[in-house]
Design a protein around this motif. Sequence first.
Motif, PDB file in Angstrom:
ATOM      1  N   PRO A 209      -9.244   6.485   8.014  1.00 36.65           N
ATOM      2  CA  PRO A 209      -8.147   5.528   8.174  1.00 36.65           C
ATOM      3  C   PRO A 209      -8.032   4.543   7.025  1.00 36.65           C
ATOM      4  CG  PRO A 209      -9.319   5.808  10.241  1.00 36.65           C
ATOM      5  CD  PRO A 209     -10.113   6.540   9.201  1.00 36.65           C
ATOM      6  N   MET A 210      -9.158   4.134   6.445  1.00 42.71           N
ATOM      7  CA  MET A 210      -9.117   3.202   5.322  1.00 42.71           C
ATOM      8  C   MET A 210      -8.549   3.881   4.081  1.00 42.71           C
ATOM      9  SD  MET A 210     -12.750   1.237   5.824  1.00 42.71           S
ATOM     10  CE  MET A 210     -12.469   0.081   4.483  1.00 42.71           C
ATOM     11  N   LEU A 211      -8.853   5.163   3.911  1.00 44.74           N
ATOM     12  CA  LEU A 211      -8.310   5.917   2.788  1.00 44.74           C
ATOM     13  C   LEU A 211      -6.797   6.032   2.925  1.00 44.74           C
ATOM     14  CD1 LEU A 211     -10.930   8.812   2.586  1.00 44.74           C
ATOM     15  CD2 LEU A 211     -10.817   6.762   1.173  1.00 44.74           C
ATOM     16  N   GLY A 212      -6.346   6.322   4.141  1.00 42.81           N
ATOM     17  CA  GLY A 212      -4.914   6.422   4.395  1.00 42.81           C
ATOM     18  C   GLY A 212      -4.202   5.107   4.130  1.00 42.81           C
ATOM     19  N   LYS A 213      -4.851   3.999   4.480  1.00 41.95           N
ATOM     20  CA  LYS A 213      -4.261   2.686   4.231  1.00 41.95           C
ATOM     21  C   LYS A 213      -4.121   2.425   2.742  1.00 41.95           C
ATOM     22  CE  LYS A 213      -4.851  -2.250   5.146  1.00 41.95           C
ATOM     23  NZ  LYS A 213      -5.718  -3.308   5.713  1.00 41.95           N
ATOM     24  N   MET A 214      -5.126   2.819   1.960  1.00 37.26           N
ATOM     25  CA  MET A 214      -5.043   2.624   0.516  1.00 37.26           C
ATOM     26  C   MET A 214      -3.895   3.430  -0.070  1.00 37.26           C
ATOM     27  SD  MET A 214      -5.857   1.318  -2.304  1.00 37.26           S
ATOM     28  CE  MET A 214      -7.283   0.330  -1.836  1.00 37.26           C
ATOM     29  N   LEU A 215      -3.739   4.671   0.358  1.00 30.40           N
ATOM     30  CA  LEU A 215      -2.631   5.484  -0.122  1.00 30.40           C
ATOM     31  C   LEU A 215      -1.294   4.837   0.240  1.00 30.40           C
ATOM     32  CD1 LEU A 215      -1.629   8.109  -1.438  1.00 30.40           C
ATOM     33  CD2 LEU A 215      -1.697   9.164   0.818  1.00 30.40           C
ATOM     34  N   ARG A 216      -1.206   4.322   1.457  1.00 32.88           N
ATOM     35  CA  ARG A 216       0.029   3.658   1.903  1.00 32.88           C
ATOM     36  C   ARG A 216       0.307   2.431   1.039  1.00 32.88           C
ATOM     37  NH1 ARG A 216       3.113   4.131   6.632  1.00 32.88           N
ATOM     38  NH2 ARG A 216       1.765   5.875   7.159  1.00 32.88           N
ATOM     39  N   ASN A 217      -0.760   1.705   0.662  1.00 32.22           N
ATOM     40  CA  ASN A 217      -0.585   0.530  -0.181  1.00 32.22           C
ATOM     41  C   ASN A 217      -0.044   0.899  -1.559  1.00 32.22           C
ATOM     42  OD1 ASN A 217      -1.511  -1.137   1.827  1.00 32.22           O
ATOM     43  ND2 ASN A 217      -3.554  -1.409   0.977  1.00 32.22           N
ATOM     44  N   PHE A 218      -0.378   2.101  -2.019  1.00 33.35           N
ATOM     45  CA  PHE A 218       0.130   2.534  -3.319  1.00 33.35           C
ATOM     46  C   PHE A 218       1.657   2.665  -3.305  1.00 33.35           C
ATOM     47  CE2 PHE A 218      -4.023   4.750  -4.856  1.00 33.35           C
ATOM     48  CZ  PHE A 218      -4.535   3.512  -5.180  1.00 33.35           C
ATOM     49  N   PHE A 219       2.225   2.768  -2.117  1.00 31.45           N
ATOM     50  CA  PHE A 219       3.680   2.797  -2.015  1.00 31.45           C
ATOM     51  C   PHE A 219       4.259   1.428  -1.647  1.00 31.45           C
ATOM     52  CE2 PHE A 219       2.640   7.310  -1.269  1.00 31.45           C
ATOM     53  CZ  PHE A 219       3.415   7.861  -2.263  1.00 31.45           C
ATOM     54  N   THR A 220       3.622   0.728  -0.727  1.00 34.27           N
ATOM     55  CA  THR A 220       4.196  -0.533  -0.253  1.00 34.27           C
ATOM     56  C   THR A 220       3.994  -1.680  -1.229  1.00 34.27           C
ATOM     57  OG1 THR A 220       2.159  -1.034   0.970  1.00 34.27           O
ATOM     58  CG2 THR A 220       3.916   0.091   2.178  1.00 34.27           C
ATOM     59  N   GLU A 221       2.919  -1.661  -2.014  1.00 29.13           N
ATOM     60  CA  GLU A 221       2.593  -2.807  -2.851  1.00 29.13           C
ATOM     61  C   GLU A 221       2.739  -2.555  -4.348  1.00 29.13           C
ATOM     62  OE1 GLU A 221      -1.204  -4.342  -1.746  1.00 29.13           O
ATOM     63  OE2 GLU A 221      -0.644  -4.637   0.347  1.00 29.13           O
ATOM     64  N   VAL A 222       2.990  -1.310  -4.733  1.00 26.48           N
ATOM     65  CA  VAL A 222       3.127  -0.995  -6.157  1.00 26.48           C
ATOM     66  C   VAL A 222       4.607  -0.989  -6.537  1.00 26.48           C
ATOM     67  CG1 VAL A 222       2.769   0.742  -7.943  1.00 26.48           C
ATOM     68  CG2 VAL A 222       0.982   0.313  -6.247  1.00 26.48           C
ATOM     69  N   HIS A 223       4.929  -1.725  -7.585  1.00 28.85           N
ATOM     70  CA  HIS A 223       6.304  -1.772  -8.088  1.00 28.85           C
ATOM     71  C   HIS A 223       6.439  -0.729  -9.202  1.00 28.85           C
ATOM     72  CE1 HIS A 223      10.198  -3.443  -9.177  1.00 28.85           C
ATOM     73  NE2 HIS A 223       9.793  -3.468 -10.441  1.00 28.85           N
ATOM     74  N   TRP A 224       7.075   0.385  -8.871  1.00 29.61           N
ATOM     75  CA  TRP A 224       7.195   1.475  -9.835  1.00 29.61           C
ATOM     76  C   TRP A 224       8.338   1.255 -10.812  1.00 29.61           C
ATOM     77  CZ3 TRP A 224       3.340   4.842 -10.280  1.00 29.61           C
ATOM     78  CH2 TRP A 224       2.486   5.010  -9.200  1.00 29.61           C
ATOM     79  N   GLY A 225       9.103   0.174 -10.616  1.00 27.23           N
ATOM     80  CA  GLY A 225      10.201  -0.122 -11.530  1.00 27.23           C
ATOM     81  C   GLY A 225      11.383   0.780 -11.271  1.00 27.23           C
ATOM     82  N   GLU A 226      12.066   1.193 -12.354  1.00 24.66           N
ATOM     83  CA  GLU A 226      13.227   2.060 -12.189  1.00 24.66           C
ATOM     84  C   GLU A 226      12.790   3.372 -11.541  1.00 24.66           C
ATOM     85  OE1 GLU A 226      14.856   2.925 -16.013  1.00 24.66           O
ATOM     86  OE2 GLU A 226      12.890   3.043 -16.949  1.00 24.66           O
ATOM     87  N   GLU A 227      13.721   3.986 -10.837  1.00 21.31           N
ATOM     88  CA  GLU A 227      13.376   5.163 -10.037  1.00 21.31           C
ATOM     89  C   GLU A 227      12.786   6.277 -10.893  1.00 21.31           C
ATOM     90  OE1 GLU A 227      15.209   7.316  -6.161  1.00 21.31           O
ATOM     91  OE2 GLU A 227      16.596   6.904  -7.790  1.00 21.31           O
ATOM     92  N   LEU A 228      11.690   6.819 -10.404  1.00 20.57           N
ATOM     93  CA  LEU A 228      11.016   7.905 -11.108  1.00 20.57           C
ATOM     94  C   LEU A 228      11.711   9.231 -10.840  1.00 20.57           C
ATOM     95  CD1 LEU A 228       7.321   7.002 -10.201  1.00 20.57           C
ATOM     96  CD2 LEU A 228       8.498   6.481 -12.344  1.00 20.57           C
ATOM     97  N   ASP A 229      11.658  10.125 -11.820  1.00 22.13           N
ATOM     98  CA  ASP A 229      12.124  11.494 -11.593  1.00 22.13           C
ATOM     99  C   ASP A 229      11.057  12.293 -10.851  1.00 22.13           C
ATOM    100  OD1 ASP A 229      14.631  11.275 -13.036  1.00 22.13           O
ATOM    101  OD2 ASP A 229      13.433  11.211 -14.869  1.00 22.13           O
TER     102      ASP A 229
END
Length: 370
Positions: A209-229
Amino acid sequence: MLTREQVLEALRDVKDPEINRSLVELNMIRDIHIEGKTVSLTVVLTISGCPLKAKIEDDVIAAVKALGAEEVHLQFGSMTDEERAALSAQLRKNQGGQTHNMTPGQAPVLNPILAKDSNTTFIAVTSGKGGVGKSTVTVNLAVALARLGKKVGIIDADIYGFSVPDMMNIEQRPTVIGETILPVEKQNVKVMSMGFFVEDNSPIIWRGPMLGKMLRNFFTEVHWGEELDYLLLDLPPGTGDMALDVHTMIPQSMEIVVTTPHATAAFVAARAGAMAKRTGHEILGIVENMAWYEAKDGTKEYVFGRGGGAKLAETLTCELLAQIPLGQPDNHPSEPDYSPSIYGEKTEIGQLYIDMAKRVIEKCGEAVKQ
């Protein structure tokens, strides 16, 4: 005579390299003073130790001198905690992310690149076992896509065996602005890895569950900027918790399965491919890594056997995307953008990755049309 308005207008084209937005728009240009052809100003950085301070300084000086200034004096400051929090909230709002002002029981909203109408193509790179070169394939495919003009990101989701930062020679840590994390960019590829948050290569002892939370954070908390292809995910080998989380969180993801020519490696890799099919993920194809070793006289030696990739492609009813021979990039640390595991664009193996990237783009385009 130069005016404050002219200086601001010139600096509207100068962007923060990590956020990819104008310094003026971000209110990072302050205290402009002009005396004849001498311009003094303050640049307020997001954090005091901003890793790209030198680039910002060069860009600002070049833009102001292009107006006719003979001397440009810069001072640097850093945002207050309140300013960083406001910027973080603004970035999250602009990319559609959820701020923390949620009502009790409300489900968090993930990054819009996960939405069904997103133009970002997710490619999970997986394998049945470790040691087959999955991460090598991930970073070289990502760089090859970027060399073809695509906007590309990597999530190093191999939480226990993270290696992408080392393979790409990334020593910089991500910039953290309030509750927003900015990925590190290398060779025009944006990278996020668990390795950025671990000191001294310490082992990770976490439950699923902690691993899954980290992966989720990579989407919720990371600003990827302009949309990636393309966003490539370097998954842990096998069919464990992280693979299941990816299949659940990103149902539209496609997969590339990496194997060696050895029959046993291909047999094990078939389980990862079968899991993808059961969860509705399309398999883009198979990459057979370490396919052969080419001797100096040009003869090929099949060190790990032959046929594993083709047999796996037949088993999973998909395409053999590429056969990559054994090799080592001939890179030197003195070269700009040195990366120990990335092949040069004009090398033989580098061209194999370019060809694979072109085929991936073609197949993803076919998938969109269907």
